[in-house]
Motif scaffolding. Sequence first.
Motif, PDB file in Angstrom:
ATOM      1  N   ARG A   1       0.826  -1.211   0.000  1.00 16.34           N
ATOM      2  CA  ARG A   1       0.000   0.000   0.000  1.00 16.34           C
ATOM      3  C   ARG A   1       0.863   1.264   0.000  1.00 16.34           C
ATOM      4  N   PRO A   2       1.786   1.453   0.958  1.00 11.86           N
ATOM      5  CA  PRO A   2       2.620   2.657   0.898  1.00 11.86           C
ATOM      6  C   PRO A   2       3.576   2.658  -0.298  1.00 11.86           C
TER       7      PRO A   2
ATOM      8  N   GLN B   1       2.944   1.525  -3.388  1.00 14.53           N
ATOM      9  CA  GLN B   1       2.223   1.981  -4.563  1.00 14.53           C
ATOM     10  C   GLN B   1       1.752   3.432  -4.405  1.00 14.53           C
ATOM     11  N   GLN B   2       1.468   3.832  -3.178  1.00 16.01           N
ATOM     12  CA  GLN B   2       1.122   5.233  -2.936  1.00 16.01           C
ATOM     13  C   GLN B   2       2.299   6.136  -3.310  1.00 16.01           C
ATOM     14  N   ALA B   3       3.504   5.765  -2.881  1.00 16.19           N
ATOM     15  CA  ALA B   3       4.692   6.569  -3.182  1.00 16.19           C
ATOM     16  C   ALA B   3       5.008   6.550  -4.673  1.00 16.19           C
ATOM     17  N   ALA B   4       4.830   5.397  -5.323  1.00 16.34           N
ATOM     18  CA  ALA B   4       5.056   5.325  -6.766  1.00 16.34           C
ATOM     19  C   ALA B   4       4.056   6.203  -7.508  1.00 16.34           C
ATOM     20  N   GLY B   5       2.799   6.214  -7.043  1.00 21.76           N
ATOM     21  CA  GLY B   5       1.796   7.073  -7.653  1.00 21.76           C
ATOM     22  C   GLY B   5       2.140   8.541  -7.518  1.00 21.76           C
ATOM     23  N   GLU B   6       2.697   8.908  -6.375  1.00 21.66           N
ATOM     24  CA  GLU B   6       3.110  10.304  -6.177  1.00 21.66           C
ATOM     25  C   GLU B   6       4.205  10.676  -7.163  1.00 21.66           C
TER      26      GLU B   6
ATOM     27  N   CYS C   1      -6.725   5.632  -4.506  1.00 19.14           N
ATOM     28  CA  CYS C   1      -7.082   4.906  -3.285  1.00 19.14           C
ATOM     29  C   CYS C   1      -6.570   3.480  -3.406  1.00 19.14           C
ATOM     30  N   ILE C   2      -5.825   3.041  -2.417  1.00 19.50           N
ATOM     31  CA  ILE C   2      -5.266   1.693  -2.385  1.00 19.50           C
ATOM     32  C   ILE C   2      -5.745   1.020  -1.104  1.00 19.50           C
ATOM     33  N   LEU C   3      -6.194  -0.225  -1.211  1.00 17.15           N
ATOM     34  CA  LEU C   3      -6.597  -0.963  -0.020  1.00 17.15           C
ATOM     35  C   LEU C   3      -6.187  -2.422  -0.138  1.00 17.15           C
ATOM     36  N   LYS C   4      -6.088  -3.069   1.010  1.00 19.76           N
ATOM     37  CA  LYS C   4      -5.883  -4.514   1.030  1.00 19.76           C
ATOM     38  C   LYS C   4      -7.234  -5.151   0.780  1.00 19.76           C
TER      39      LYS C   4
ATOM     40  N   LEU D   1      -7.374   3.239   3.782  1.00 17.34           N
ATOM     41  CA  LEU D   1      -7.123   3.661   2.411  1.00 17.34           C
ATOM     42  C   LEU D   1      -5.821   4.452   2.367  1.00 17.34           C
ATOM     43  N   PHE D   2      -4.872   4.005   1.584  1.00 14.89           N
ATOM     44  CA  PHE D   2      -3.671   4.782   1.292  1.00 14.89           C
ATOM     45  C   PHE D   2      -3.987   5.590   0.048  1.00 14.89           C
ATOM     46  N   ARG D   3      -3.997   6.911   0.216  1.00  8.13           N
ATOM     47  CA  ARG D   3      -4.584   7.772  -0.802  1.00  8.13           C
ATOM     48  C   ARG D   3      -3.604   8.787  -1.354  1.00  8.13           C
TER      49      ARG D   3
END
Length: 330
Positions: free
Chosen positions: A203-204, A206-211, A219-222, A238-240
């Motif tokens: 989750r973090p 893919q959040q960082a890659a998205g940034e 929004c990323i969730l398990k 939600l990692f957003r």
Amino acid sequence: MTLAPYIHAMGRGPGRARNLGIAEAEDAMRLILSGKADPHAIGALLMLMRYRGETPAEIAGFAQAMRATLPALPQTDLDWPSYAAGRTRGLPWFLLSARLVAQSGARVLLHGWNSHQSDGADLRSALAHAGITQATTLEDAARLLDRDGITYLPLECFAPRVLDLLRLRAVFGLRSCVNTVCRMLNPARAPAAVQGVFHPPYRPLQQAAGEILGQKGLCILKGGGGEFERNPTKDVTLFRLQDGTPLETVLPPLLPDARKLAHASYAPDALHALWRGTLQDDFAQSIVTGTAAAALIALGSTPKDAATQASVLWAARLNYSQATARSLAP
């Protein structure tokens, strides 16, 4: 140019090995996609990356290189990758969630492939029961998005070389970072995206890659089987990304008693039955509306407004029309 410098950098040994920078990762994937890289070197690089653990820069670099090879896809509001459904889960109820979001006026592009199945047959066979039409070409995808506001586009229709890399799972006996990159790919460059993961540490990542990639809404969730699908009996984090800014949002349980997503065995036609109201299942319905609400958050709604909107959309689903969708669109 070969992959040797990148393999050398990652495989030198304790104290000397390092991960790739974003430019290095982009160049490595560009070489792989060109067809000029040695197959043994491709396997070595991907497995070294798995062993070391991929980084946001590596995932973003790979995604940028893949995007550069893609054809132009039709305009999309919400990117919804599906690369895992069917292995450790029940029915893909999230398909109804995606359809519900499309009825808010957002154009939703589902795309994917399911590597553990024969060409993702299980998910694809469920599409018709969920009222979603699979596209066969990019022109077909554009037509279906205009007509229905949603379609499923198989990976082989727009990125066959990427599919070749995914199929290496059968050779390695292990997933590679390509599975993660496909979730980050967003081939139509939609301003909002949702992603499901099976292992929470992604989750973090893919959040960082998205940034890094400049993704505005995310929004990323398990989720169930690694898909973007929430269990309504558990709280979910939600990692957003909201306007590109990282956030974490915890959504409380929607139902009191803990249950697994695959608690009941339904045939695929249960998707249609739930939508039409001939199947009454509060748990399945809450999966659909809860997942739709999480996707609406990616599109910019507040958590409270998203929950209300999902409930309203569900209540009005049988009276849906394209004219209604256009009036609801932001």
